[in-house]
Design an enzyme around this catalytic site. Structure first.
Site, short mmCIF file in Angstrom:
data_model
loop_
_atom_site.label_atom_id
_atom_site.label_comp_id
_atom_site.label_asym_id
_atom_site.label_seq_id
_atom_site.Cartn_x
_atom_site.Cartn_y
_atom_site.Cartn_z
N LEU A 69 6.14 8.19 6.74
CA LEU A 69 4.84 8.36 7.38
C LEU A 69 4.18 6.99 7.44
CD1 LEU A 69 3.46 11.52 5.50
CD2 LEU A 69 4.52 11.46 7.77
N ASP A 70 3.40 6.74 8.48
CA ASP A 70 2.64 5.49 8.56
C ASP A 70 1.73 5.37 7.35
OD1 ASP A 70 3.80 4.99 11.02
OD2 ASP A 70 2.15 5.86 12.15
N MET A 71 1.39 4.15 6.99
CA MET A 71 0.61 3.91 5.78
C MET A 71 -0.67 4.73 5.75
SD MET A 71 -0.71 0.31 4.13
CE MET A 71 -2.00 0.02 5.33
N ARG A 178 0.69 8.81 17.79
CA ARG A 178 -0.34 7.83 18.14
C ARG A 178 -0.09 7.24 19.53
NH1 ARG A 178 0.29 3.90 13.19
NH2 ARG A 178 -1.50 2.82 14.13
#
Length: 250
Positions: A69-71, A178
């Site tokens: 997962l993105d930060m 996104r």
């Protein structure tokens, strides 16, 4: 790191990743990383999985990380404790049989109740950190598909309208949700990389994206459904928008 375990068996663990935590090292960031926590609690996962490449080309141990997962993204994430667990999950990710659902606040009112974004993703021509699903994308354009459902819409001023959506990516491209929503002019709230000129609103100080649920088969072939609780910033944003009594199906 305060990380809660949502599911665990002999081979696989599902955790609730907090926003702001990077999953594994990239050769540039100093950490801490989720892999530090994994090594502390599951040292047997040290050599599980495939090596990652740092920015300088050196190899990095992923310590059981099968997907990421993105930060700034919160929510459920799977980690393999054993080689058997890793191969089991890897096969399912490659076969696209793992079902993931995300919640996101996006800018603007989604006019339809549901839809599909089917746009190939390549590299941005303006920023090496970004991906793009729009005209001018460079490099190999990889097939990417995202299903979405509008859960609620809200307007807190004449110029600030938002939609709470559930997104189900059928492919697993970097930054897919996104990138897809900014491509249709509905960027995710708080996304400083893809919507840098948009203000931080609704109480978010991070990208308003939450990995809400995941379905997979464990190594015994049993279908497992895991759901991560709503983080506090999502609860607050829903309160600000007057969104109440929402029930979610996994």
């Amino acid at each position: 790191m305060k990380i809660s375990i949502l599911y665990e068996d002999a081979d696989i663990v599902a955790i609730n990743k907090p926003a702001g935590l990077m999953v594994h090292a990239d050769g540039r960031a100093k950490g801490p990383f989720l892999t530090n926590w994994v090594m502390e609690h599951f040292p047997q996962a040290l050599n599980v999985g495939e090596l990652a490449r740092a920015l300088d080309g050196t190899s990095l141990n992923r310590s059981g990380i099968v997907h990421r997962l993105d930060m700034e993204t919160s929510g459920v994430l799977l980690v393999a404790k054993t080689a058997q667990g890793f191969e089991c999950l890897k096969k399912q990710f490659q076969g696209r049989t793992i079902k993931k659902k995300y919640l996101a606040f996006v800018w603007g009112e989604m006019k339809e109740e549901f839809g599909t974004i089917n746009r190939p993703i390549g590299r941005s021509s303006s920023d090496f950190r970004k991906k793009s699903a729009q005209r001018g994308a460079r490099g190999e354009l990889r097939v990417a598909e995202t299903y979405w459902t509008k859960i609620a819409s809200a307007s807190i001023s004449m110029t600030e309208k938002f939609s709470l959506i559930e997104a189900e990516p059928k492919t697993g491209r970097t930054h897919q949700i996104r990138v897809h929503f900014v491509a249709i002019q509905h960027p995710v709230v708080g996304d400083k990389l893809y919507a840098p000129k948009r203000p931080m609103v609704l109480g978010f100080d991070r990208t308003a994206l939450h990995s809400r649920s995941i379905e997979f088969d464990n190594c015994e072939g049993k279908r497992i459904e895991i759901e991560a609780p709503l983080p506090e910033d999502f609860k607050e944003a829903m309160n600000v928008c007057g969104i109440k009594n929402i029930e979610f199906d996994i």
